[in-house]
Design a protein around this motif. Structure first.
Motif, PDB file in Angstrom:
ATOM      1  N   SER B 160       1.048  -1.224   0.137  1.00  0.00           N
ATOM      2  CA  SER B 160      -0.059  -0.028   0.064  1.00  0.00           C
ATOM      3  C   SER B 160       1.029   1.518  -0.066  1.00  0.00           C
ATOM      4  CB  SER B 160      -1.056  -0.012   1.284  1.00  0.00           C
ATOM      5  OG  SER B 160      -1.524  -1.135   1.296  1.00  0.00           O
ATOM      6  N   SER B 161       1.977   1.113   0.390  1.00  0.00           N
ATOM      7  CA  SER B 161       2.864   2.241   0.518  1.00  0.00           C
ATOM      8  C   SER B 161       3.731   2.705  -0.962  1.00  0.00           C
ATOM      9  CB  SER B 161       3.980   2.310   1.654  1.00  0.00           C
ATOM     10  OG  SER B 161       5.005   1.345   1.181  1.00  0.00           O
ATOM     11  N   ILE B 162       3.611   1.614  -2.010  1.00  0.00           N
ATOM     12  CA  ILE B 162       4.282   1.606  -3.068  1.00  0.00           C
ATOM     13  C   ILE B 162       3.097   2.753  -4.141  1.00  0.00           C
ATOM     14  CG2 ILE B 162       5.176   0.625  -5.173  1.00  0.00           C
ATOM     15  CD1 ILE B 162       5.991  -1.758  -3.188  1.00  0.00           C
ATOM     16  N   PRO B 163       3.751   3.762  -4.662  1.00  0.00           N
ATOM     17  CA  PRO B 163       2.930   4.538  -5.274  1.00  0.00           C
ATOM     18  C   PRO B 163       2.698   3.850  -6.813  1.00  0.00           C
ATOM     19  CG  PRO B 163       4.834   5.824  -4.477  1.00  0.00           C
ATOM     20  CD  PRO B 163       4.889   4.300  -4.120  1.00  0.00           C
ATOM     21  N   GLY B 164       1.620   3.737  -7.329  1.00  0.00           N
ATOM     22  CA  GLY B 164       1.357   3.164  -8.534  1.00  0.00           C
ATOM     23  C   GLY B 164       0.461   1.933  -8.375  1.00  0.00           C
ATOM     24  N   LEU B 165       0.441   1.579  -7.447  1.00  0.00           N
ATOM     25  CA  LEU B 165      -0.207   0.119  -6.863  1.00  0.00           C
ATOM     26  C   LEU B 165      -1.560   0.630  -6.264  1.00  0.00           C
ATOM     27  CD1 LEU B 165       2.386  -2.456  -5.484  1.00  0.00           C
ATOM     28  CD2 LEU B 165       1.807  -2.008  -7.748  1.00  0.00           C
ATOM     29  N   CYS B 288       4.867  -0.254  10.851  1.00  0.00           N
ATOM     30  CA  CYS B 288       4.584   0.266   9.408  1.00  0.00           C
ATOM     31  C   CYS B 288       3.253  -0.465   9.078  1.00  0.00           C
ATOM     32  CB  CYS B 288       5.457   0.284   8.460  1.00  0.00           C
ATOM     33  SG  CYS B 288       6.961   0.989   8.859  1.00  0.00           S
ATOM     34  N   SER B 289       2.308  -0.939  10.120  1.00  0.00           N
ATOM     35  CA  SER B 289       1.184  -1.626   9.608  1.00  0.00           C
ATOM     36  C   SER B 289       0.033  -0.670   9.199  1.00  0.00           C
ATOM     37  CB  SER B 289       0.550  -2.417  10.933  1.00  0.00           C
ATOM     38  OG  SER B 289       0.434  -1.191  11.979  1.00  0.00           O
ATOM     39  N   MET B 290      -0.966  -1.004   8.699  1.00  0.00           N
ATOM     40  CA  MET B 290      -2.155  -0.315   8.466  1.00  0.00           C
ATOM     41  C   MET B 290      -2.713   0.298   9.642  1.00  0.00           C
ATOM     42  SD  MET B 290      -2.016  -0.024   5.064  1.00  0.00           S
ATOM     43  CE  MET B 290      -3.231   1.221   5.199  1.00  0.00           C
ATOM     44  N   ALA B 291      -2.625  -0.437  10.630  1.00  0.00           N
ATOM     45  CA  ALA B 291      -3.253   0.082  12.049  1.00  0.00           C
ATOM     46  C   ALA B 291      -2.287   1.354  12.284  1.00  0.00           C
ATOM     47  CB  ALA B 291      -3.091  -0.937  13.016  1.00  0.00           C
ATOM     48  N   SER B 292      -0.957   1.140  12.253  1.00  0.00           N
ATOM     49  CA  SER B 292      -0.137   2.347  12.355  1.00  0.00           C
ATOM     50  C   SER B 292      -0.532   3.687  11.463  1.00  0.00           C
ATOM     51  CB  SER B 292       1.368   2.054  12.311  1.00  0.00           C
ATOM     52  OG  SER B 292       1.737   0.895  13.190  1.00  0.00           O
ATOM     53  N   GLU B 293      -0.543   3.280  10.322  1.00  0.00           N
ATOM     54  CA  GLU B 293      -0.942   4.479   9.395  1.00  0.00           C
ATOM     55  C   GLU B 293      -2.068   5.065   9.513  1.00  0.00           C
ATOM     56  OE1 GLU B 293       0.828   5.408   7.176  1.00  0.00           O
ATOM     57  OE2 GLU B 293      -0.893   6.843   6.157  1.00  0.00           O
ATOM     58  N   ILE B 294      -3.164   4.366   9.854  1.00  0.00           N
ATOM     59  CA  ILE B 294      -4.400   4.873  10.000  1.00  0.00           C
ATOM     60  C   ILE B 294      -4.643   5.650  11.585  1.00  0.00           C
ATOM     61  CG2 ILE B 294      -6.915   4.535  10.663  1.00  0.00           C
ATOM     62  CD1 ILE B 294      -6.710   1.835   8.820  1.00  0.00           C
ATOM     63  N   ALA B 295      -3.887   5.124  12.388  1.00  0.00           N
ATOM     64  CA  ALA B 295      -3.657   5.793  13.654  1.00  0.00           C
ATOM     65  C   ALA B 295      -2.889   6.959  13.539  1.00  0.00           C
ATOM     66  CB  ALA B 295      -2.972   5.050  14.660  1.00  0.00           C
TER      67      ALA B 295
END
Lengths: 321, 348
Positions: B160-165, B288-295
């Motif tokens: 999810s962190s890779i631009p373009g995907l 670097c989980s989605m849990a971290s990102e959303i938080a």
């Protein structure tokens, strides 16, 4: 082998354009006008020209980091290539790819590629498209001797073989993987390895346009006839360093000096067609002058062309998001 | 609209997630002849000694029956050759097909990451917007089947962190169908993550075609006391935890983002604006989980909404063990989610 005059003139023009282009890039890089890294194709002109002359815009090629020659041979516009190398907004990739990522979908040029060994599986995919659409197209991947050791290349060979895809593995053995010679880095033999995947695999002198032309012609015909993939190993020494600025401490002065006498594809071509009386020196000299003037003009345009605007940083990541 | 037309438009069947995906693949292949499916054993049995035409239809049977309907030119068994599967799909997508490539387990991404990260994700940008890569990579994620460290990971955050995907993560059969149809018709490359422990889950799925747009979260349960954002299989567990808490009078809102790239943060901000509390639940490792990102996004952009600290529920910073009871401890459970929600509800 006697070829029609138009093929000879076309082949010579492609080779001369590659030579002039990369020699000019070499001088411009030394002068500090070119951003990034560049990797010169000089010495290998007969490979790209002798191979791509068999292809149409609807055929595909995958290229390498040393891709200027492949682009020119496949018909990319030289002015648009220069704009790209100078990272200008009207470049083939709007200035965001640069020398190592020149691509032109309209010309079937699927991209120079800065990851060594990445292009062959992609070209196999283009061959899969040709098979699926049954359009008699072929795909070709250029593969250096360095890339020949990558696992991706073997995976591509195997998949193309079992699916009998219209694919040509166009190896370019230029003697060195970066700073490491083939006598060290290559176990066995490139053509021999490819041949083990149940496909014709031929070794040719890559400084001989006629030899490349003949071998690739057979491979393309086989692909278009639905008979499956082929491999060709063209041996053509790299005249310059891995990248421009490489002092080449790993090569002897004798080796480098000899190249111009023994491994100049343009010289060899000229000598042969002159000896056979197939082309005149004046008509080849005229091509030389035209190509040089064209590149002079287009370099001047590229240097002063507008850069991409600031917002270009954010554009073209997705089609929709 | 006539009555029969209405009936037709709402006709549905109770399908497993496996069958919902299978039905979507078939429908998309029928409507678009450029859609092909390729991967290991998507048909199965080539080169065997029996005369069974289709021996597998995918290791979990997801692609069963496709070869029979669409033939072996469009449903293509490959060797075990992930770089070539994904690379060939990339090249086919660049040149006019709409491939659905199967990367059997997301754990296998290590042997084809270059094609995903450096090639597919970057074609459009590095070729100046002149390339299209309409490619779907279907892949299995998640723990719970005792499959061990190399067949159980939830590796979608770094993708999810890779631009373009784009990255989609269906949590139920209905979403699986709409998201997969969108993925296949999308002109950008999509990583479609199927949780292997959800294949037998069932739901009513409309028989006809429909699309679920990317970047639109689903509020799977409305509530007013606390917001729980959960992904993939964790959505089910979050809803179970919410059921338990409802008995104590706690009203939990559960949000399933459905895609992590693009990520619909607006729905999450709006919900936290209402509840003032947030728990993020993700089966990935914590860093670097989605849990971290959303938080992090809520802390940075909507701090004023928060009445209590955000609580994150993730797997630990360990590989996934094969040992069943340790694997059970690895994966966030309904109980852990419930406890975490209770912690987030404590007054400060």
């Amino acid at each position: 082998m006697t070829l029609p005059r138009e093929i000879l003139l076309d082949g010579y023009r492609r080779m001369r354009a590659i030579r002039e282009f990369d020699d000019r890039m070499r001088r411009e890089f030394e002068a500090g006008t070119v951003p990034g890294f560049i990797h010169l194709y000089i010495g290998q002109e007969a490979v790209a020209a002798g191979a791509c002359i068999h292809l149409n815009d609807s055929d595909y090629i995958g290229s390498t980091h040393r891709g200027h020659g492949h682009c020119i041979a496949k018909g990319c516009d030289i002015g648009d290539m220069l704009l790209e190398i100078y990272c200008k907004q009207d470049g083939l990739c709007k200035g965001k790819g640069g020398s190592m990522h020149i691509a032109d979908m309209e010309k079937g040029m699927l991209g120079a590629n800065a990851i060594v060994g990445a292009a062959p599986p992609i070209a196999v995919g283009a061959a899969l498209t040709a098979r699926t659409l049954d359009n008699k197209g072929v795909a070709m991947s250029f593969i250096g001797d360095g890339a020949s050791n990558q696992g991706t290349v073997f995976e591509a060979l195997n998949l193309a073989s079992i699916l009998k895809l219209p694919m040509i593995f166009m190896y370019e053995n230029n003697g060195y993987a970066e700073f490491t010679g083939t006598s060290y880095h290559l176990g066995g033999d490139i053509a021999g390895r490819a041949g083990a995947f149940d496909m014709p695999a031929e070794k040719v002198d890559g400084t001989d346009f006629f030899a490349v032309y003949e071998a690739v012609g057979k491979a393309v015909e086989r692909g278009r006839a639905g008979e499956g993939p082929s491999a060709i190993e063209a041996i053509a020494p790299r005249w310059f360093g891995h990248y421009e600025g490489d002092p080449q401490a790993y090569r002897s002065k004798e080796e480098l000096a000899d190249l111009r006498n023994t491994s100049d594809p343009l010289l060899r071509f000229r000598e042969r067609v002159l000896a056979d009386g197939q082309l005149g020196a004046d008509e080849m000299d005229a091509i030389d002058a035209e190509v040089r003037a064209d590149i002079d003009d287009k370099v001047a345009v590229a240097k002063t062309a507008p850069k991409p605007p600031a917002e270009a940083l954010y554009e073209d990541v997705y089609i929709s998001y | 609209m006539s009555t029969s037309a209405i009936e037709e438009s709402v006709a549905s069947s109770n399908l497993t997630l496996r069958d919902a995906i299978n039905q979507t693949l078939a429908q998309e292949m029928r409507r678009d002849p450029t859609v092909i499916v390729l991967g290991e054993d998507v048909v199965g049995g080539r080169g065997g000694t029996s005369d069974v035409e289709e021996a597998a239809g995918g290791t979990f049977g997801v692609t069963a029956g496709l070869a029979e309907e669409f033939g072996l030119r469009r449903v293509i068994d490959t060797p075990i050759t992930e770089s070539a599967i994904i690379g060939a799909a990339a090249g086919a997508a660049l040149t006019g097909l709409r491939p659905v490539a199967e990367l059997m387990f997301i754990d296998f991404i290590g042997v084809c990451l270059d094609q995903i990260m450096n090639q597919i994700a970057k074609f459009r940008y590095m070729f100046g917007g002149k390339a299209r890569t309409p490619l779907t990579i279907r892949t299995m994620v998640g723990a719970g089947l005792g499959a061990g460290p190399q067949h159980s990971q939830a590796l979608y955050p770094f993708l999810s962190s890779i631009p373009g995907l784009k990255v989609a993560l269906p949590s139920n059969p209905y979403d699986a169908k709409g998201l997969l149809a969108q993925a296949i018709r999308d002109d950008d490359p999509v990583i479609f993550c199927e949780h292997k422990a959800l294949y037998n889950d069932t739901a009513d799925v409309p028989d006809g075609e429909y699309l679920i747009p990317f970047g639109e979260a689903a509020v799977t349960r409305e509530g007013s006391d606390i917001t729980v954002v959960a992904l993939s299989r964790m959505v089910n567990l979050a809803n179970e935890a919410a059921d338990r808490l409802a008995k104590d009078g706690v009203s939990v809102e559960v949000i399933d983002p459905r895609t992590t790239s693009p990520l619909d943060m607006d729905t999450i901000y709006d919900s936290v604006g209402k509840t003032g509390r947030l728990v993020t639940v993700d089966e990935s490792n914590p860093v670097c989980s989605m849990a971290s990102e959303i938080a992090s996004a809520v802390a940075c952009e909507a701090f004023e909404y928060l009445r209590t600290p955000i609580v994150k529920v993730t797997a630990p910073h360990t590989p996934v063990p094969a040992t069943p009871h340790l694997e059970q401890a690895y994966v966030p459970s309904t109980e852990r989610i419930e406890r975490s929600i209770r912690r987030a509800l404590m007054d400060y």
